[in-house]
Motif scaffolding. Structure first.
Motif, mmCIF file in Angstrom:
data_model
loop_
_atom_site.group_PDB
_atom_site.id
_atom_site.type_symbol
_atom_site.label_atom_id
_atom_site.label_comp_id
_atom_site.label_asym_id
_atom_site.label_seq_id
_atom_site.Cartn_x
_atom_site.Cartn_y
_atom_site.Cartn_z
ATOM 1 N N THR A 255 -13.078 -31.371 66.511
ATOM 2 C CA THR A 255 -11.719 -31.085 66.066
ATOM 3 C C THR A 255 -11.314 -32.031 64.943
ATOM 4 O OG1 THR A 255 -10.789 -32.576 67.729
ATOM 5 C CG2 THR A 255 -11.053 -30.266 68.356
ATOM 6 N N SER A 256 -10.258 -31.643 64.226
ATOM 7 C CA SER A 256 -9.700 -32.497 63.177
ATOM 8 C C SER A 256 -8.643 -33.420 63.772
ATOM 9 C CB SER A 256 -9.064 -31.650 62.066
ATOM 10 O OG SER A 256 -10.033 -30.815 61.467
ATOM 11 N N PRO A 257 -8.548 -34.651 63.288
ATOM 12 C CA PRO A 257 -7.524 -35.563 63.828
ATOM 13 C C PRO A 257 -6.123 -35.096 63.452
ATOM 14 C CG PRO A 257 -8.582 -36.541 61.913
ATOM 15 C CD PRO A 257 -9.345 -35.280 62.221
ATOM 16 N N SER A 258 -5.176 -35.389 64.310
ATOM 17 C CA SER A 258 -3.784 -35.039 64.012
ATOM 18 C C SER A 258 -3.260 -35.951 62.908
ATOM 19 C CB SER A 258 -2.918 -35.200 65.263
ATOM 20 O OG SER A 258 -2.987 -36.535 65.746
#
Length: 490
Positions: A140-143
């Motif tokens: 996933t991509s970091p927030s």
């Protein structure tokens, strides 16, 4: 009577065998009484506290001594209760059974508190290793980073504001609370990030003083922000906590520091606050116990602030006093070293801002009649360093950034404004006349004649004024800013 395991874990013992093994009955055995494989030390039947009877008035003291001795020898509370009850049955008359239970329970708790090494349980893993798997992080991509003050103070961290007493940290955090609730830039310098609710816990300022400061802030800002009062009603909570016990940690008699129930009670208090974004703890000394110079004691306090941050998602800012060495504007210690007490305070927080009187070099050229404050970010784990800001304390106490003040501040500013004001009155002066008329002791510029001469030359060099037939003339459409750019002041 309940059987208790003795030396042989595979065998159960009857009450008769138990009493015999404990030498509660006559025995010719020469070995001392034992339980759980450990001897109960005694000097013989006459000196064995298990075999003696005590008259009325001495039984409670004898029971206390017996239980304390057994606990000190490493017997667990269940074993001690059984032995104490057997001892009690030999007394005439016996003590109340519940009193025996209460005595053992009370002494066992005290022993566990004072001698934790005797009450260690079996080792268990620190955590489930599956919780440390990074597969989700890779997939996933970091927030994105969330900000309480844009590109300056992150949301959801523990931070600290360090300042000498009386410098203006309480005024500063009050204005920060207004920024969070209304979106109005802090000190007209730092843009707000996410708006929400701010809770200020102030343990040094009475509510009357808070009222006066807040009223001055509203008076300062409301003409250009007419809706701010409505925003403040919804988004700013302030509680004065003077003359009350606010300790999140407390030193125990054995010397170490333990958490109190304060954070748990505070979490119950804030549970009904919507969209909580900022919690201010002011000052640290009123909320922490132990030795502020001890790293372990300091870390226990930081852990309580982290619990508060983790449970609420808000930025938790603690105000802390600077050490004495930092208070001298000429030679004072700056940066992270300005914090009073253990360096574990700075190490534990993720962000730190120092408020202090400006250093000597920063004050050079500033209007000596005004009050200034240096705001220096000395630690930020989540963003690039930012330049220090010089803040001006206005007569009403409001703090405003030097660059945003819009008033003449440096000597060059004031000379330029003077030339303009005098021109509006139909008067003009040569460089020497400016120096002699307005400089020196008693002059309205409040600066020496040599300093005034240098300011005039600086304005001539950058083209903000020119000579016209020997007289100084201000150039039109030039903003009133320092010839040396106030923003570059360290």
């Amino acid at each position: 009577m309940l059987p208790i395991k003795l030396a042989d874990p595979a065998q159960r013992y009857s009450a008769t065998a138990l009493k015999s093994g404990l030498r509660l009955v006559s025995s010719n055995a020469s070995t001392p009484p034992r339980i759980g494989g450990r001897p109960i030390h005694a000097t013989g039947p006459a000196g064995n506290p298990l075999l003696r009877t005590y008259p009325d008035g001495e039984r409670t003291q004898a029971l206390t001594e017996l239980v304390g001795r057994l606990l000190s020898q490493g017997h667990d509370a269940e074993e001690v209760v059984q032995i104490a009850q057997d001892w009690n049955m030999r007394q005439n008359p016996p003590l109340d059974v519940d009193k025996v239970w209460r005595t053992v329970e009370s002494l066992a708790k005290t022993d566990a508190r004072n001698h934790p090494e005797r009450h260690k349980g079996p080792l268990t893993p620190l955590f489930d290793i599956a919780d440390a798997n990074i597969d989700l992080l890779l997939r996933t991509s970091p927030s994105p980073r969330r900000w309480l003050l844009r590109d300056m103070l992150p949301l959801g961290i523990v931070g600290m504001i360090v300042a000498p007493g009386g410098t203006g940290k309480s005024q500063f955090v009050l204005q920060m609370g207004v920024t969070v609730a209304t979106g109005i830039p802090l000190c007209d310098v730092w843009q707000g990030g996410e708006r929400g609710t701010a809770l200020l816990l102030l343990a040094e300022d009475e509510i009357d003083e808070v009222h006066r400061r807040l009223d001055r802030i509203i008076t300062e800002l409301s003409p250009s922000h007419p809706a701010m009062a409505a925003d403040l009603r919804k988004g700013l909570f302030i509680k004065s906590l003077t003359a009350s016990n606010n300790l999140m940690t407390r030193a125990q008699r054995r010397g170490d520091v333990e958490a109190t129930d304060y954070v748990d009670r505070l979490l119950l208090t804030v549970a009904g606050i919507p969209d909580l974004k900022l919690i201010v703890i002011d000052p640290a000394s009123r909320f922490r116990g132990g030795d502020e110079n001890a790293a372990d004691d300091t870390t226990r306090f930081i852990e309580q602030l982290e619990r508060l941050r983790h449970a609420t998602g808000a930025t938790v800012l603690v105000c802390h006093h600077a050490n004495k060495a930092s208070m001298n504007p000429m030679t004072g210690t700056r940066g992270q070293a300005a914090t009073r007490g253990s360096s574990a305070m700075t190490d534990g927080v993720r962000w730190q801002l120092n408020l202090s009187p400006p250093a000597k070099e920063a004050k050079a050229g500033l209007d000596a009649t005004k009050h200034y404050l240096s705001a220096e970010q000395t630690k930020s784990n989540y963003g690039p360093p930012i330049d220090a800001e010089i803040l001006i304390r206005k007569p009403n106490g409001y703090l405003i950034g030097l660059r945003a003040s819009g008033v003449p501040v440096t000597l060059e500013d004031r000379v330029l404004q003077l030339i303009r004001d005098e021109a509006a009155l139909g008067k003009s002066y040569s460089a020497n006349q400016i120096e002699n008329t307005f400089g020196g002791e008693g002059g309205s510029l409040k600066a020496g004649m040599n300093s005034v001469r240098k300011a005039v030359n600086a304005l001539l060099n950058v083209g903000k004024i020119r000579r016209d037939r020997g007289k100084l003339v201000a150039m039109p459409n030039k903003p009133i800013t320092s010839a040396t750019d106030a923003g570059s002041i360290p």
